[in-house]
Write a protein that holds these residues in place. Sequence first.
Motif, PDB file in Angstrom:
ATOM      1  N   ASN A 134     -18.954  26.718  37.771  1.00  0.00           N
ATOM      2  CA  ASN A 134     -19.910  26.185  36.809  1.00  0.00           C
ATOM      3  C   ASN A 134     -20.913  27.206  36.285  1.00  0.00           C
ATOM      4  O   ASN A 134     -21.467  27.009  35.201  1.00  0.00           O
ATOM      5  N   LEU A 135     -21.154  28.265  37.035  1.00  0.00           N
ATOM      6  CA  LEU A 135     -22.138  29.252  36.599  1.00  0.00           C
ATOM      7  C   LEU A 135     -21.512  30.486  35.962  1.00  0.00           C
ATOM      8  O   LEU A 135     -22.218  31.265  35.322  1.00  0.00           O
ATOM      9  N   SER A 136     -20.216  30.670  36.097  1.00  0.00           N
ATOM     10  CA  SER A 136     -19.597  31.860  35.512  1.00  0.00           C
ATOM     11  C   SER A 136     -19.714  31.891  33.989  1.00  0.00           C
ATOM     12  O   SER A 136     -19.954  32.965  33.424  1.00  0.00           O
ATOM     13  N   PRO A 137     -19.605  30.754  33.257  1.00  0.00           N
ATOM     14  CA  PRO A 137     -19.831  30.824  31.812  1.00  0.00           C
ATOM     15  C   PRO A 137     -21.273  31.219  31.464  1.00  0.00           C
ATOM     16  O   PRO A 137     -21.501  31.957  30.506  1.00  0.00           O
ATOM     17  N   VAL A 138     -22.218  30.762  32.240  1.00  0.00           N
ATOM     18  CA  VAL A 138     -23.624  31.098  31.993  1.00  0.00           C
ATOM     19  C   VAL A 138     -23.847  32.589  32.252  1.00  0.00           C
ATOM     20  O   VAL A 138     -24.509  33.272  31.467  1.00  0.00           O
ATOM     21  N   ALA A 139     -23.283  33.097  33.324  1.00  0.00           N
ATOM     22  CA  ALA A 139     -23.418  34.521  33.633  1.00  0.00           C
ATOM     23  C   ALA A 139     -22.783  35.373  32.542  1.00  0.00           C
ATOM     24  O   ALA A 139     -23.326  36.418  32.164  1.00  0.00           O
ATOM     25  N   ALA A 140     -21.655  34.935  32.005  1.00  0.00           N
ATOM     26  CA  ALA A 140     -21.000  35.677  30.924  1.00  0.00           C
ATOM     27  C   ALA A 140     -21.876  35.694  29.671  1.00  0.00           C
ATOM     28  O   ALA A 140     -21.978  36.727  28.986  1.00  0.00           O
ATOM     29  N   ARG A 141     -22.511  34.577  29.371  1.00  0.00           N
ATOM     30  CA  ARG A 141     -23.401  34.521  28.202  1.00  0.00           C
ATOM     31  C   ARG A 141     -24.616  35.423  28.396  1.00  0.00           C
ATOM     32  O   ARG A 141     -25.061  36.101  27.474  1.00  0.00           O
ATOM     33  N   ILE A 142     -25.163  35.450  29.590  1.00  0.00           N
ATOM     34  CA  ILE A 142     -26.307  36.321  29.874  1.00  0.00           C
ATOM     35  C   ILE A 142     -25.897  37.779  29.717  1.00  0.00           C
ATOM     36  O   ILE A 142     -26.629  38.581  29.122  1.00  0.00           O
ATOM     37  N   ASP A 143     -24.721  38.141  30.228  1.00  0.00           N
ATOM     38  CA  ASP A 143     -24.245  39.523  30.081  1.00  0.00           C
ATOM     39  C   ASP A 143     -24.090  39.890  28.611  1.00  0.00           C
ATOM     40  O   ASP A 143     -24.452  40.995  28.191  1.00  0.00           O
ATOM     41  N   ALA A 144     -23.552  38.964  27.807  1.00  0.00           N
ATOM     42  CA  ALA A 144     -23.374  39.224  26.376  1.00  0.00           C
ATOM     43  C   ALA A 144     -24.723  39.387  25.680  1.00  0.00           C
ATOM     44  O   ALA A 144     -24.896  40.277  24.832  1.00  0.00           O
ATOM     45  N   LEU A 145     -25.688  38.558  26.027  1.00  0.00           N
ATOM     46  CA  LEU A 145     -27.025  38.664  25.433  1.00  0.00           C
ATOM     47  C   LEU A 145     -27.704  39.978  25.813  1.00  0.00           C
ATOM     48  O   LEU A 145     -28.352  40.616  24.984  1.00  0.00           O
ATOM     49  N   GLU A 146     -27.558  40.379  27.075  1.00  0.00           N
ATOM     50  CA  GLU A 146     -28.155  41.635  27.505  1.00  0.00           C
ATOM     51  C   GLU A 146     -27.522  42.822  26.777  1.00  0.00           C
ATOM     52  O   GLU A 146     -28.220  43.765  26.391  1.00  0.00           O
TER      53      GLU A 146
END
Length: 67
Positions: A24-36
């Motif tokens: 459930n958190l891997s999509p959120v982590a991927a979005r954070i990485d993309a934003l960074e």
Amino acid sequence: MAGFDGRAFGAEVVEIVKSYLERNLSPVAARIDALEARLRLLEAQVPAKEKAKPVVRLAAPTRIAER
């Protein structure tokens, strides 16, 4: 009849929770990485001289009228 194995039960619960959180958190982590990564690209486009220093604002102390 075998007794309750708390250690095995705890290990199973931990594995289930870890798996659930990773799914459930891997999509959120991927979005954070993309934003960074995007932020790093944007920051690289601004020359160092134009970068504004952060502004720190503090609330003024309130004064209670003396009676």
